[in-house]
Scaffold this motif. Structure first.
Motif, mmCIF file in Angstrom:
data_model
loop_
_atom_site.group_PDB
_atom_site.id
_atom_site.type_symbol
_atom_site.label_atom_id
_atom_site.label_comp_id
_atom_site.label_asym_id
_atom_site.label_seq_id
_atom_site.Cartn_x
_atom_site.Cartn_y
_atom_site.Cartn_z
ATOM 1 N N VAL A 47 87.435 82.022 60.744
ATOM 2 C CA VAL A 47 86.820 80.772 61.169
ATOM 3 C C VAL A 47 86.162 81.049 62.512
ATOM 4 N N GLU A 48 84.861 80.840 62.561
ATOM 5 C CA GLU A 48 84.103 81.154 63.774
ATOM 6 C C GLU A 48 83.421 79.912 64.315
ATOM 7 N N LEU A 49 83.572 79.688 65.615
ATOM 8 C CA LEU A 49 82.880 78.597 66.287
ATOM 9 C C LEU A 49 81.474 79.073 66.634
ATOM 10 N N MET A 50 80.493 78.319 66.188
ATOM 11 C CA MET A 50 79.092 78.644 66.483
ATOM 12 C C MET A 50 78.572 77.560 67.424
ATOM 13 N N ARG A 51 78.467 77.923 68.687
ATOM 14 C CA ARG A 51 78.008 76.960 69.703
ATOM 15 C C ARG A 51 76.488 76.825 69.649
ATOM 16 N N SER A 52 76.036 75.609 69.909
ATOM 17 C CA SER A 52 74.613 75.343 69.885
ATOM 18 C C SER A 52 74.252 74.400 71.027
ATOM 19 N N ALA A 53 73.193 74.734 71.737
ATOM 20 C CA ALA A 53 72.740 73.866 72.826
ATOM 21 C C ALA A 53 71.949 72.679 72.283
ATOM 22 N N SER A 54 71.373 72.838 71.095
ATOM 23 C CA SER A 54 70.485 71.814 70.567
ATOM 24 C C SER A 54 71.155 70.835 69.604
ATOM 25 N N ARG A 55 72.372 71.153 69.122
ATOM 26 C CA ARG A 55 73.069 70.229 68.222
ATOM 27 C C ARG A 55 74.576 70.456 68.338
ATOM 28 N N ALA A 56 75.328 69.702 67.580
ATOM 29 C CA ALA A 56 76.792 69.794 67.652
ATOM 30 C C ALA A 56 77.263 71.196 67.262
ATOM 31 N N ASP A 57 78.356 71.614 67.892
ATOM 32 C CA ASP A 57 78.974 72.886 67.503
ATOM 33 C C ASP A 57 79.350 72.826 66.028
ATOM 34 N N ARG A 58 79.330 73.983 65.393
ATOM 35 C CA ARG A 58 79.667 74.065 63.972
ATOM 36 C C ARG A 58 80.657 75.207 63.773
ATOM 37 N N PHE A 59 81.380 75.137 62.682
ATOM 38 C CA PHE A 59 82.347 76.171 62.328
ATOM 39 C C PHE A 59 81.900 76.858 61.045
ATOM 40 N N ASP A 60 81.951 78.172 61.057
ATOM 41 C CA ASP A 60 81.656 78.984 59.879
ATOM 42 C C ASP A 60 82.993 79.471 59.335
ATOM 43 N N ALA A 61 83.302 79.104 58.104
ATOM 44 C CA ALA A 61 84.534 79.565 57.455
ATOM 45 C C ALA A 61 84.138 80.504 56.316
ATOM 46 N N ARG A 62 84.837 81.630 56.253
ATOM 47 C CA ARG A 62 84.578 82.572 55.171
ATOM 48 C C ARG A 62 85.878 83.255 54.797
ATOM 49 N N LEU A 63 85.942 83.690 53.562
ATOM 50 C CA LEU A 63 87.147 84.391 53.149
ATOM 51 C C LEU A 63 86.814 85.466 52.133
ATOM 52 N N ASP A 64 87.676 86.455 52.110
ATOM 53 C CA ASP A 64 87.613 87.541 51.138
ATOM 54 C C ASP A 64 88.889 87.476 50.322
ATOM 55 N N LEU A 65 88.739 87.519 49.008
ATOM 56 C CA LEU A 65 89.891 87.555 48.120
ATOM 57 C C LEU A 65 90.301 89.000 47.912
ATOM 58 N N ILE A 66 91.587 89.257 47.939
ATOM 59 C CA ILE A 66 92.110 90.603 47.737
ATOM 60 C C ILE A 66 92.878 90.602 46.421
ATOM 61 N N MET A 67 92.345 91.339 45.463
ATOM 62 C CA MET A 67 92.910 91.359 44.120
ATOM 63 C C MET A 67 94.001 92.419 44.009
ATOM 64 N N ILE B 155 86.801 90.688 47.047
ATOM 65 C CA ILE B 155 85.734 89.799 46.592
ATOM 66 C C ILE B 155 85.367 88.859 47.732
ATOM 67 N N PRO B 156 84.210 89.066 48.367
ATOM 68 C CA PRO B 156 83.797 88.163 49.446
ATOM 69 C C PRO B 156 83.283 86.837 48.890
ATOM 70 N N MET B 157 83.654 85.768 49.525
ATOM 71 C CA MET B 157 83.211 84.430 49.137
ATOM 72 C C MET B 157 82.064 83.993 50.059
ATOM 73 N N PRO B 158 81.253 83.041 49.594
ATOM 74 C CA PRO B 158 80.161 82.545 50.444
ATOM 75 C C PRO B 158 80.690 81.857 51.707
ATOM 76 N N HIS B 159 79.898 81.892 52.746
ATOM 77 C CA HIS B 159 80.231 81.198 53.993
ATOM 78 C C HIS B 159 80.109 79.694 53.773
ATOM 79 N N SER B 160 80.877 78.952 54.529
ATOM 80 C CA SER B 160 80.792 77.496 54.540
ATOM 81 C C SER B 160 80.694 77.059 55.988
ATOM 82 N N VAL B 161 79.757 76.180 56.298
ATOM 83 C CA VAL B 161 79.538 75.745 57.682
ATOM 84 C C VAL B 161 79.632 74.226 57.752
ATOM 85 N N ASP B 162 80.371 73.756 58.761
ATOM 86 C CA ASP B 162 80.531 72.315 58.949
ATOM 87 C C ASP B 162 80.893 72.061 60.413
#
Length: 101
Positions: free
Chosen positions: A43-63, A69-76
């Protein structure tokens, strides 16, 4: 066997609320424990001067077959919402590619 999780935070210290949200999301993955050993979550905090901070969440599945298996990023703006979407994608991937569990 239980599916394990490692969680890493980037750009901020994390929080008990995010840990609890991630643990709750991980519970949804337990039905795939026959094929899934764990997941790495970032989970990464992405700071922005022009809009609200956002969080990037990503995960890799380990079989169990040692496949990663890398999963797509999700930002909110809410880290917990980003985690929820990321785990939704992981559940769909497991259902689609690896059966219902």
């Amino acid at each position: 066997m239980e599916v394990g999780m490692q969680i890493a935070y980037r750009g901020f210290a994390g929080s008990a609320a995010i840990e609890a949200a991630a643990a709750g999301e991980l519970a949804r993955m337990q039905r795939f424990a026959g094929r899934l050993t764990g997941c790495h979550v970032a989970v990464e905090l992405m700071r922005s001067a022009s809009r609200a901070d956002r969080f990037d969440a990503r995960l890799d599945l380990i079989m169990r077959a040692h496949e990663l298996i890398p999963m797509p990023h999700s930002v909110d703006e809410d880290a917990r919402a980003a985690l929820h979407v990321a785990f939704d994608a992981a559940v769909r991937e497991m259902e689609k590619s690896h059966g219902q569990g």
